[in-house]
Design a protein around this motif. Structure first.
Motif, short mmCIF file in Angstrom:
data_model
loop_
_atom_site.label_atom_id
_atom_site.label_comp_id
_atom_site.label_asym_id
_atom_site.label_seq_id
_atom_site.Cartn_x
_atom_site.Cartn_y
_atom_site.Cartn_z
N ALA A 502 0.55 -0.94 0.32
CA ALA A 502 -0.33 0.15 0.31
C ALA A 502 1.29 1.15 0.04
CB ALA A 502 -0.65 -0.14 1.66
N ALA A 503 1.88 1.82 0.96
CA ALA A 503 3.03 2.26 1.08
C ALA A 503 3.55 2.35 -0.48
CB ALA A 503 3.99 2.23 2.05
N ALA A 504 4.02 1.52 -1.24
CA ALA A 504 4.71 1.69 -2.16
C ALA A 504 4.30 2.18 -3.31
CB ALA A 504 5.45 0.40 -2.85
N ALA A 505 2.62 2.07 -3.56
CA ALA A 505 1.75 1.77 -4.97
C ALA A 505 1.81 3.24 -4.89
CB ALA A 505 0.28 1.48 -4.41
N ALA A 506 1.90 4.17 -4.12
CA ALA A 506 2.07 6.19 -4.48
C ALA A 506 3.05 5.97 -5.36
CB ALA A 506 1.98 6.77 -3.07
N GLN A 507 3.55 5.30 -5.26
CA GLN A 507 5.57 6.03 -6.05
C GLN A 507 6.17 5.52 -7.41
OE1 GLN A 507 6.09 5.45 -2.77
NE2 GLN A 507 5.36 7.98 -1.97
N ASP A 508 5.57 4.14 -6.54
CA ASP A 508 5.17 2.82 -7.98
C ASP A 508 4.31 2.27 -8.22
OD1 ASP A 508 5.67 0.65 -10.02
OD2 ASP A 508 8.05 -0.08 -8.47
N ASP A 567 7.03 -18.50 2.83
CA ASP A 567 8.61 -18.07 2.79
C ASP A 567 8.84 -17.64 2.15
OD1 ASP A 567 9.11 -17.61 6.39
OD2 ASP A 567 9.22 -19.39 6.29
N HIS A 568 8.72 -18.27 0.58
CA HIS A 568 9.44 -18.26 -0.08
C HIS A 568 7.90 -17.42 -1.40
CE1 HIS A 568 10.43 -18.42 -4.55
NE2 HIS A 568 8.93 -19.09 -5.45
N ARG A 569 7.35 -16.55 -1.38
CA ARG A 569 6.14 -15.78 -1.34
C ARG A 569 6.42 -14.55 -1.10
NH1 ARG A 569 4.32 -17.61 -6.79
NH2 ARG A 569 4.11 -20.09 -6.01
N LEU A 570 6.65 -14.15 0.30
CA LEU A 570 7.08 -13.74 0.75
C LEU A 570 8.60 -12.12 0.47
CD1 LEU A 570 6.32 -14.22 4.54
CD2 LEU A 570 5.47 -12.44 3.42
N VAL A 571 9.36 -13.47 -0.22
CA VAL A 571 10.70 -13.42 -0.92
C VAL A 571 9.68 -12.15 -1.67
CG1 VAL A 571 12.76 -14.14 -2.06
CG2 VAL A 571 12.00 -14.92 0.34
N LEU A 572 9.38 -13.30 -2.97
CA LEU A 572 8.39 -12.81 -4.33
C LEU A 572 8.76 -11.47 -4.03
CD1 LEU A 572 7.76 -15.62 -6.01
CD2 LEU A 572 10.10 -14.88 -5.90
N ILE A 573 7.02 -10.97 -3.03
CA ILE A 573 6.88 -9.96 -2.96
C ILE A 573 7.44 -9.06 -3.00
CG2 ILE A 573 5.07 -8.24 -1.50
CD1 ILE A 573 3.14 -11.62 -1.24
N GLU A 574 8.49 -9.48 -1.97
CA GLU A 574 9.86 -8.10 -1.64
C GLU A 574 11.12 -7.94 -3.07
OE1 GLU A 574 12.40 -5.24 0.02
OE2 GLU A 574 10.53 -6.25 0.60
N ALA A 575 10.81 -8.62 -3.78
CA ALA A 575 11.63 -8.80 -5.08
C ALA A 575 10.62 -7.76 -5.64
CB ALA A 575 11.60 -10.02 -5.53
N SER A 576 8.84 -7.72 -6.03
CA SER A 576 8.76 -6.71 -6.97
C SER A 576 8.93 -5.21 -6.09
CB SER A 576 7.35 -7.38 -6.64
OG SER A 576 6.96 -6.40 -4.48
N ARG A 577 9.72 -4.95 -5.62
CA ARG A 577 10.55 -3.54 -6.02
C ARG A 577 11.20 -3.97 -7.21
NH1 ARG A 577 11.26 -1.32 -0.64
NH2 ARG A 577 9.84 -2.50 1.16
N GLN A 578 12.00 -4.97 -8.17
CA GLN A 578 12.82 -4.33 -9.63
C GLN A 578 11.75 -4.60 -10.17
OE1 GLN A 578 15.91 -4.26 -9.41
NE2 GLN A 578 15.73 -4.25 -11.87
N PRO A 579 11.13 -2.73 -10.51
CA PRO A 579 10.60 -3.57 -11.89
C PRO A 579 10.89 -4.23 -12.99
CG PRO A 579 11.14 -1.06 -11.39
CD PRO A 579 11.90 -2.15 -10.68
#
Length: 585
Positions: A502-508, A567-579
């Motif tokens: 939610a916080a990241a959506a405003a910038q990306d 845990d794997h899904r959490l890692v991939l959600i974090e990886a979604s920072r990368q366009p």
């Protein structure tokens, strides 16, 4: 080669203990007369119909398929008689209101029925599959005249409905559709255009078919805001054949006994459902029901896969196992269900299937509470929760249904790849459920963007409160404390992930879309952790009974072997920072 056995014991456990639905029914005036015994009898009879009538037609219907000749479709041998038996048994009317000729029973019992018919004959089930959603749509948006003319006929099974949305250029983006509707002097409309992928658009099960068609009025704005919904019967009230024609049927990977039709409307007579240009709102009454039902298809495929693999693994003997159950006989070769690789696969099949059953039935029960609950606050909470869970059930269940069918086929080895065994058909039939009624990618976007971020996370927080309450209750029991701790831990991590997106959506703005699929799978795993924590709590202290011992074993297997995927899904959600890079045209 495969004998379907309705999982009645587990269904009763979910309905009577996991949900405690009979106690809730007593607080709903519409269901106050329904007791445990009657509900169990309904489910048992549904299992008898599915196993005795539909299962024997599954393989033959797949091999024969539908036949098309000059606008007419003939379904596989036995399908019309099975439909007549379905109607005669009152199954079409199960969850419809008594005022329209229905039985007025809960959606929960209808969910159990649907699971069994999808387990035994998905292709046949496609014909009545949309009927309840169309009934709800017509009841909510039809004029008094249309309700008088068609509601009772849908409930009785005299008429089967279809959804006509897709056009060659307009699939997921219905705003691109070109079918048009023109007002007529008689107060109705004339519909012109073509539709594809219309399940049951033509068949020989009923004399009349009721098409629900999306089209544009002359003054319609562009895009999805300019779409209206129309009711277009195959045969008009005076008996004339309407200007609707089937131009052909698709030849498909699976569900071959289901007629997937291309339809042409040439100034066909129809009537508006709902308000002009607001057809999607009316259609979504039907599609939300359909999405839950498609999720139950995934559950049905998982159950069929589990049963066929378990039966085969108990009979097939290969090699000596490293370990055997105490007291088992020595033999040159052991049943393959003794071998660790097969045990793990079979436990995964059983555990995910039974966990999904609890979640799917819970969603159906929430729909009952939302419609029939006596407390307005309870109704509102149940409606919100059902809306949140529906895209999860549709996407997560259908993905697991296909994946588990593939895992079950692996148990058979090379035999699973040939038509002698039913599992190859289960694999083929299950694949379509990930695509239609809104692809799973669209469901993931809907879940995260609309249902989670769209309300500031309120619905998700409410769901997690329920999960945490279960964790707190179970934590006091020694056999369940580790499960409760894991559930609480992943509730916290899920909430943190949602807040971060939610916080990241405003910038990306694209980031939630990149993360949506992994977020849905993460929520599915946490929901299953809730389901198995509650199941373990209900079964603790009862391990002397084989059924309850099996539940406790499955709970332990889930937390040890399956939940770590979170845990794997959490890692991939974090990886979604990368366009994601764009691919070259």
């Amino acid at each position: 080669m495969w004998h379907y056995q309705a999982p009645l014991r587990d269904m009763r456990f979910v309905i009577e203990e996991w949900l405690a639905a009979p106690a809730d029914w007593q607080r709903m005036p519409a269901f106050a007369a329904l007791d445990v015994e009657l509900a169990a009898q309904v489910v048992e009879e549904a299992g008898r119909f599915a196993g005795g009538v539909l299962a024997p037609l599954n393989a033959s219907g797949d091999r024969q398929g539908c036949r098309f000749d000059n606008g007419r479709v003939t379904t596989p041998d036995g399908f019309p008689a099975a439909y007549q038996a379905f109607v005669d048994g009152g199954w079409a009317a199960l969850a419809c209101a008594e005022e329209h000729g229905g039985q007025g029973l809960p959606q929960l019992l209808n969910a159990a029925l649907l699971e069994m018919i999808y387990s035994t004959n998905h292709a046949w089930a496609m014909y009545p599959g949309i009927a309840h959603g169309a009934y709800e749509c017509l009841r909510a948006h039809g004029t008094p005249e249309l309700r008088e003319r068609y509601l009772a006929a849908i409930v009785s099974g005299e008429i089967l409905p279809t959804m006509c949305l897709t056009e060659p250029q307009a699939g997921s983006d219905v705003g691109l559709l070109r079918a048009r509707a023109e007002p007529a002097a008689d107060g109705g409309y004339r519909i012109t255009g073509g539709k594809i992928f219309a399940s049951g658009g033509e068949h020989d099960l009923t004399a009349n078919i009721l098409h629900l068609v999306l089209a544009r009025l002359p003054d319609a704005p562009s895009g999805s805001r300019g779409i209206s919904l129309f009711l277009v019967p195959k045969r008009l009230p005076d008996g004339r054949h309407n200007a609707v024609r089937c131009d052909g049927i698709e030849h498909k990977l699976g569900i071959r006994g289901s007629a997937t039709c291309t339809l042409s409307f040439e100034q066909a007579e129809g009537w508006l459902l709902g308000e002009p240009h607001k057809g999607l709102a009316a259609m979504f009454v039907m599609m939300n029901s359909a999405r839950l039902h498609v999720g139950l298809q995934g559950l049905g495929h998982a159950e069929a896969a589990w049963q066929s693999a378990a039966q085969y693994a108990a009979e097939r003997r290969q090699m000596r196992a490293v370990r055997r159950p105490e007291g088992s006989a020595e033999a040159p070769a052991d049943p393959i269900h003794y071998h660790p690789a097969m045990r793990r696969t079979l436990l995964e099949l059983r555990t995910l299937t039974e966990g999904m059953r609890a979640l799917g039935y819970w969603t159906a029960h929430l729909l009952d509470e939302a419609e029939q609950g006596a407390d307005p606050a309870l109704r509102a909470r149940a409606e919100s929760r059902a809306q949140l869970l529906t895209p999860l059930v549709k996407a997560f269940f259908t993905e697991q249904g296909f994946r588990l069918a593939s895992a079950a086929l692996q148990v058979f080895g090379g035999y699973g790849y040939v038509q002698d065994y039913a599992v190859e058909q289960t694999l083929r039939d299950s694949r379509i459920a990930m695509i239609y009624e809104g692809s799973n990618e669209i469901q993931a976007n809907d879940l995260l963007l609309r249902k989670v971020l769209g309300d500031g996370g309120a619905a998700l927080r409410g769901l997690l409160e329920t999960f945490r309450a279960e964790a707190e209750t179970a934590s006091a029991l020694p056999e369940c404390s580790a499960f409760a701790s894991a559930l609480g831990h992943y509730c916290d991590r899920l909430a943190t992930a949602a807040e971060g997106l939610a916080a990241a959506a405003a910038q990306d703005p694209e980031r939630p879309y990149r993360a949506a699929g992994d977020f849905l799978r993460l929520l599915g795993l946490v929901a299953l952790a809730f389901a198995w924590t509650r199941s373990a709590r209900l079964c603790q202290g009862r391990a002397a009974a084989p059924f309850h011992a099996g539940k406790l074993e499955s709970a332990a297997f889930f937390f040890a072997y399956l939940l770590p995927e979170a845990d794997h899904r959490l890692v991939l959600i974090e990886a979604s920072r990368q366009p994601l890079p764009f691919l070259p045209e």
